[in-house]
Design a protein around this motif. Structure first.
Motif, short mmCIF file in Angstrom:
data_model
loop_
_atom_site.label_atom_id
_atom_site.label_comp_id
_atom_site.label_asym_id
_atom_site.label_seq_id
_atom_site.Cartn_x
_atom_site.Cartn_y
_atom_site.Cartn_z
N ASN A 258 30.27 44.05 32.21
CA ASN A 258 30.03 42.62 32.35
C ASN A 258 29.52 42.41 33.78
O ASN A 258 30.31 42.36 34.73
CB ASN A 258 31.32 41.84 32.09
N ILE A 259 28.21 42.33 33.94
CA ILE A 259 27.62 42.41 35.27
C ILE A 259 27.94 41.19 36.12
O ILE A 259 28.20 41.32 37.32
CB ILE A 259 26.10 42.69 35.15
N LYS A 260 27.98 40.01 35.51
CA LYS A 260 28.34 38.82 36.30
C LYS A 260 29.77 38.94 36.83
O LYS A 260 30.05 38.60 37.99
CB LYS A 260 28.19 37.56 35.45
N ARG B 34 29.26 51.77 42.68
CA ARG B 34 29.44 50.55 41.86
C ARG B 34 28.10 50.03 41.38
O ARG B 34 27.95 49.64 40.23
CB ARG B 34 30.17 49.50 42.72
N GLY B 35 27.11 50.04 42.27
CA GLY B 35 25.78 49.60 41.88
C GLY B 35 25.18 50.48 40.79
O GLY B 35 24.60 49.99 39.82
N ARG B 36 25.32 51.79 40.92
CA ARG B 36 24.74 52.73 39.94
C ARG B 36 25.29 52.48 38.55
O ARG B 36 24.55 52.52 37.56
CB ARG B 36 25.02 54.18 40.39
N GLN B 37 26.60 52.25 38.47
CA GLN B 37 27.22 52.02 37.16
C GLN B 37 26.64 50.77 36.51
O GLN B 37 26.36 50.74 35.31
CB GLN B 37 28.74 51.84 37.33
N ASN B 38 26.45 49.74 37.33
CA ASN B 38 25.98 48.46 36.79
C ASN B 38 24.51 48.50 36.38
O ASN B 38 24.15 48.01 35.30
CB ASN B 38 26.22 47.35 37.80
N GLU C 251 31.14 39.16 40.77
CA GLU C 251 32.22 38.31 41.29
C GLU C 251 33.32 39.16 41.93
O GLU C 251 33.89 38.79 42.96
CB GLU C 251 32.82 37.48 40.15
N LEU C 252 33.61 40.30 41.33
CA LEU C 252 34.68 41.17 41.83
C LEU C 252 34.30 41.87 43.12
O LEU C 252 35.11 41.99 44.04
CB LEU C 252 35.04 42.23 40.77
N TYR C 253 33.06 42.37 43.18
CA TYR C 253 32.69 43.28 44.27
C TYR C 253 31.73 42.67 45.29
O TYR C 253 31.48 43.28 46.32
CB TYR C 253 32.10 44.57 43.68
N ASP C 254 31.20 41.48 44.99
CA ASP C 254 30.32 40.80 45.95
C ASP C 254 30.56 39.30 45.87
O ASP C 254 29.62 38.51 45.69
CB ASP C 254 28.86 41.16 45.64
N ALA C 255 31.83 38.95 45.98
CA ALA C 255 32.25 37.56 45.74
C ALA C 255 31.52 36.56 46.62
O ALA C 255 31.14 35.47 46.18
CB ALA C 255 33.77 37.43 45.95
N ASN C 256 31.29 36.91 47.87
CA ASN C 256 30.61 35.98 48.78
C ASN C 256 29.09 36.15 48.76
O ASN C 256 28.37 35.48 49.50
CB ASN C 256 31.15 36.13 50.21
N GLY C 257 28.60 37.07 47.93
CA GLY C 257 27.15 37.26 47.81
C GLY C 257 26.51 37.96 48.99
O GLY C 257 25.28 38.01 49.10
N LYS C 258 27.31 38.54 49.88
CA LYS C 258 26.76 39.14 51.09
C LYS C 258 25.74 40.24 50.77
O LYS C 258 24.65 40.30 51.36
CB LYS C 258 27.89 39.71 51.94
N PHE C 259 26.11 41.12 49.84
CA PHE C 259 25.22 42.22 49.48
C PHE C 259 23.93 41.70 48.84
O PHE C 259 22.83 42.14 49.18
CB PHE C 259 25.94 43.18 48.53
N GLN C 260 24.07 40.75 47.91
CA GLN C 260 22.89 40.24 47.22
C GLN C 260 21.95 39.51 48.19
O GLN C 260 20.73 39.66 48.13
CB GLN C 260 23.31 39.32 46.07
#
Length: 430
Positions: free
Chosen positions: A406-408, A350-354, A412-421
């Motif tokens: 649409n990166i934002k 998912r990260g690579r695509q973005n 929201e879809l894949y890191d909704a709680n921001g844990k990864f970021q």
């Protein structure tokens, strides 16, 4: 008869047709692996062609391969040097009649093989297509030009018409096959790298090697049964089990696609057969597809206009490159993924695509620079998948729709709680 197996991206003893045929056809068999210095040079873009992460994984892999071959009484000679200089000397020293190696078809690999071949014209060569799920001799196309440009058509045709071949294995050679010569495996230091430790947060806390690949299958399939939910979790970002992580071992040939396929079949018989288990096969078919597209289109996969020969305006901005690679863009989600890559040599699908979409479609930077950076950094770099996916995301590959993420919304879809970021970025940003 004396046979030499030239190992390249087929660093395994199980289901390796070069090794299998060499053992069947020769009384004496030895193996050779060359760490080619060209793979560790600095590219035209200013970074190493292969960085420390994949280098470490490779050294672990050849160490394990050497031991596994020794268990079969086959010596693997490992050298740091140019194959075209080293292999002719080994051929002469051990009176080799035949060289066995995996068929490669991309430019750099062909050039090296041609140089080796030209320097030893009297030796027989036997090559094998050994990195596919569906063997090229079995696919329903008279020539590569007939390979469909649309993945779904390719997948449906092959799933309907082709049976995956069984795997092969060797028995041990007699102890008399072992040679006296021993070679030292180069270290990270020999290749110009400092030793390093992976951060505890890495999503890829694995070692290189054939045994490690089989350990991973044992864990992911049989111990935790995570394969049963693969499709549901495969877009995850945190932890070692959101996906199979088999791509790194597949990339350097520590395990074959066929081995994984037949293990999935076994899992489906004994545990569960569902959409999730099928999806791992689906991903193996995607991997095959990029290899067939590479066979069909040759060097177009490395050209700016790609296989579509589609012209866009592309920039080459050094400042933009440093911002992107160091995680200093306006998109936190892109930044977190790029810092993960910089610190671990890993990034999720998912990260690579973005990050690719951001580099090529938002910033309109030369996609080949992004592809070369991935080649340098990724533990699981595979030439066909890497360049195939980059073309796809840049709008010059197997997707005529030319989409942009649409990166934002993706964050929201894949890191909704921001844990990864939060894991990779300065906490005060959130």
């Amino acid at each position: 008869m004396n046979g030499l197996i030239w190992f390249r991206n087929d660093l395994r003893t199980i289901d390796n047709h070069s090794l299998y045929n060499a053992c069947r056809e020769n009384e004496k068999v030895i193996g050779i692996y060359c760490l080619d210095p060209r793979h560790f040079e600095t590219t035209q873009y200013g970074f190493k062609k292969t960085e420390k992460f994949r280098t470490q994984f490779l050294l672990e892999t050849v160490t394990e391969l050497q031991q596994n071959l020794a268990n079969k009484n086959i010596t693997l000679l490992i050298y740091l040097g140019y194959p075209e200089q080293i292999i002719p000397k080994v051929i002469a020293q051990y009176q080799i009649d035949t060289i066995y190696h995996q068929t490669e078809w991309t430019t750099e690999e062909i050039e090296v093989a041609t140089e080796v071949q030209n320097s030893i014209p009297t030796v027989d060569w036997k090559t094998h297509y050994d990195q596919f799920l569906f063997h090229p001799d079995d696919v329903p196309y008279e020539d590569w030009e007939k390979i469909p440009e649309v993945f779904t058509e390719f997948r449906k045709q092959l799933e309907k018409k082709i049976r995956v071949r069984p795997t092969v294995a060797i028995t041990a050679k007699p102890i008399s096959n072992v040679i006296e010569e021993k070679t030292d495996i180069p270290t990270l230091d020999d290749l110009g790298f400092e030793p390093f430790e992976q951060p505890h947060t890495t999503a890829f806390p694995f070692k290189g090697g054939e045994n490690q690949a089989h350990n991973r299958i044992q864990d992911y399939f049989w111990d935790t049964k995570k394969l049963a939910v693969y499709k549901k979790t495969r877009n995850g970002l945190v932890g070692k089990d959101y996906s199979s992580k088999l791509s790194a071992w597949l990339a350097n040939g520590s395990i074959s696609a066929r081995t994984i396929y037949w293990e999935v079949q076994e899992f489906e018989k004994k545990v569960i057969k569902n959409e999730d288990t099928y999806w791992l096969i689906f991903e193996l078919i995607w991997r095959d597809y990029f290899k067939y597209i590479s066979l069909k289109h040759g060097n177009k996969i490395f050209q700016l206009n790609g296989i579509l020969q589609k012209e866009y305006h592309w920039n080459q901005n050094t400042k933009a490159f440093h911002q992107w690679t160091n995680g200093n863009t306006r998109e936190h989600f892109v930044n977190a993924n790029m810092i993960e890559l910089q610190k671990t040599g890993w990034m999720s699908n998912r990260g690579r695509q973005n990050v690719a979409s951001f580099w090529a479609k938002e910033w309109e930077q030369d996609w080949r620079i992004g592809a070369a950076y991935f080649e340098s950094m990724l533990i699981d770099y595979d030439v066909h998948s890497n360049y195939g996916n980059w073309m796809y995301n840049a709008g010059v590959g197997n997707d005529p729709r030319d989409r942009k993420f649409n990166i934002k919304r993706q964050a929201e879809l894949y890191d909704a709680n921001g844990k990864f970021q939060k894991m990779w970025l300065t906490p005060e940003l959130f």
